[in-house]
Design a protein around this motif. Structure first.
Motif, mmCIF file in Angstrom:
data_model
loop_
_atom_site.group_PDB
_atom_site.id
_atom_site.type_symbol
_atom_site.label_atom_id
_atom_site.label_comp_id
_atom_site.label_asym_id
_atom_site.label_seq_id
_atom_site.Cartn_x
_atom_site.Cartn_y
_atom_site.Cartn_z
ATOM 1 N N LEU A 42 16.344 34.060 45.908
ATOM 2 C CA LEU A 42 15.006 34.221 45.334
ATOM 3 C C LEU A 42 14.868 33.520 43.984
ATOM 4 C CD1 LEU A 42 14.329 37.961 46.185
ATOM 5 C CD2 LEU A 42 13.319 35.955 47.265
ATOM 6 N N PHE A 43 15.863 33.671 43.111
ATOM 7 C CA PHE A 43 15.773 33.027 41.795
ATOM 8 C C PHE A 43 15.802 31.510 41.919
ATOM 9 C CE2 PHE A 43 17.696 36.991 39.641
ATOM 10 C CZ PHE A 43 16.442 37.538 39.453
ATOM 11 N N ALA A 44 16.673 30.976 42.754
ATOM 12 C CA ALA A 44 16.755 29.519 42.923
ATOM 13 C C ALA A 44 15.456 28.971 43.500
ATOM 14 C CB ALA A 44 17.936 29.161 43.825
ATOM 15 N N THR A 45 14.902 29.665 44.469
ATOM 16 C CA THR A 45 13.648 29.235 45.080
ATOM 17 C C THR A 45 12.515 29.271 44.058
ATOM 18 O OG1 THR A 45 14.385 30.040 47.224
ATOM 19 C CG2 THR A 45 12.022 29.702 46.961
ATOM 20 N N TRP A 46 12.471 30.326 43.255
ATOM 21 C CA TRP A 46 11.440 30.457 42.230
ATOM 22 C C TRP A 46 11.518 29.315 41.227
ATOM 23 C CZ3 TRP A 46 7.184 33.244 41.672
ATOM 24 C CH2 TRP A 46 6.594 33.326 40.410
ATOM 25 N N ARG A 47 12.730 28.979 40.793
ATOM 26 C CA ARG A 47 12.898 27.909 39.804
ATOM 27 C C ARG A 47 12.453 26.551 40.342
ATOM 28 N NH1 ARG A 47 17.627 30.872 38.492
ATOM 29 N NH2 ARG A 47 18.869 29.591 39.887
ATOM 30 N N ARG A 48 12.535 26.346 41.651
ATOM 31 C CA ARG A 48 12.121 25.065 42.238
ATOM 32 C C ARG A 48 10.613 24.947 42.399
ATOM 33 N NH1 ARG A 48 16.652 25.958 45.591
ATOM 34 N NH2 ARG A 48 15.295 26.637 47.259
ATOM 35 N N MET A 49 9.898 26.041 42.322
ATOM 36 C CA MET A 49 8.438 26.010 42.482
ATOM 37 C C MET A 49 7.774 25.510 41.207
ATOM 38 S SD MET A 49 7.390 29.607 44.174
ATOM 39 C CE MET A 49 7.962 30.165 45.748
ATOM 40 N N GLY A 52 0.510 31.288 42.956
ATOM 41 C CA GLY A 52 0.088 31.638 44.312
ATOM 42 C C GLY A 52 0.960 32.745 44.894
ATOM 43 N N SER A 53 2.253 32.654 44.659
ATOM 44 C CA SER A 53 3.179 33.682 45.144
ATOM 45 C C SER A 53 2.905 35.020 44.480
ATOM 46 C CB SER A 53 4.626 33.265 44.887
ATOM 47 O OG SER A 53 4.962 32.150 45.669
ATOM 48 N N GLY A 85 0.067 36.021 43.246
ATOM 49 C CA GLY A 85 -1.193 36.514 43.791
ATOM 50 C C GLY A 85 -1.014 37.176 45.148
ATOM 51 N N ARG A 86 -0.215 36.555 46.022
ATOM 52 C CA ARG A 86 0.036 37.148 47.341
ATOM 53 C C ARG A 86 0.767 38.477 47.215
ATOM 54 N NH1 ARG A 86 0.495 31.822 48.349
ATOM 55 N NH2 ARG A 86 2.744 31.750 48.026
ATOM 56 N N LEU A 87 1.740 38.557 46.315
ATOM 57 C CA LEU A 87 2.457 39.816 46.110
ATOM 58 C C LEU A 87 1.536 40.913 45.594
ATOM 59 C CD1 LEU A 87 5.829 38.605 44.561
ATOM 60 C CD2 LEU A 87 5.512 39.785 46.740
ATOM 61 N N LEU A 88 0.662 40.564 44.663
ATOM 62 C CA LEU A 88 -0.278 41.551 44.138
ATOM 63 C C LEU A 88 -1.245 42.033 45.209
ATOM 64 C CD1 LEU A 88 -1.043 40.035 40.628
ATOM 65 C CD2 LEU A 88 0.260 42.113 41.136
ATOM 66 N N ARG A 89 -1.762 41.102 46.020
ATOM 67 C CA ARG A 89 -2.670 41.513 47.113
ATOM 68 C C ARG A 89 -1.938 42.411 48.098
ATOM 69 N NH1 ARG A 89 -4.297 36.202 46.743
ATOM 70 N NH2 ARG A 89 -3.125 35.608 48.594
ATOM 71 N N TRP A 90 -0.711 42.032 48.455
ATOM 72 C CA TRP A 90 0.083 42.820 49.397
ATOM 73 C C TRP A 90 0.326 44.218 48.825
ATOM 74 C CZ3 TRP A 90 5.321 44.501 49.067
ATOM 75 C CH2 TRP A 90 5.824 45.020 50.253
ATOM 76 N N GLY A 91 0.694 44.279 47.552
ATOM 77 C CA GLY A 91 0.941 45.572 46.920
ATOM 78 C C GLY A 91 -0.295 46.436 46.869
#
Length: 83
Positions: free
Chosen positions: A44-51, A58-59, A61-67
């Protein structure tokens, strides 16, 4: 990297008991969880750093909507208890 499922917290102690009772091999779970979070290639951390910033927002926002949806309908918990 000392994340261990045994150290989890919840607002209700019975939730902790319920979740931990479903995890039979806690050491294997901890290893898999740490790999999911910290793996240098695709954790997760490596993927986040590459974004870039736009994809990160966007990620979030999706987490907040899901929550928000999960909080309103308890859909996530309902799915978990069916497993």
């Amino acid at each position: 990297r000392g994340v261990k499922v045994q150290h989890m917290q919840a607002s209700r102690p019975e939730d902790v008991e319920e979740i931990l009772s479903r995890i039979h091999d806690k050491e294997a779970f901890n290893i898999a969880l740490q790999d999911l979070i910290f793996n240098e290639r695709d954790g997760l951390f490596a993927t986040w750093r590459r974004m870039d910033a736009e994809r990160q927002m966007g990620s979030i926002g999706r987490l907040l909507r899901w929550g928000t949806m999960a909080e309103a309908s308890f859909a996530v918990w309902q799915q978990w208890t069916r497993a």
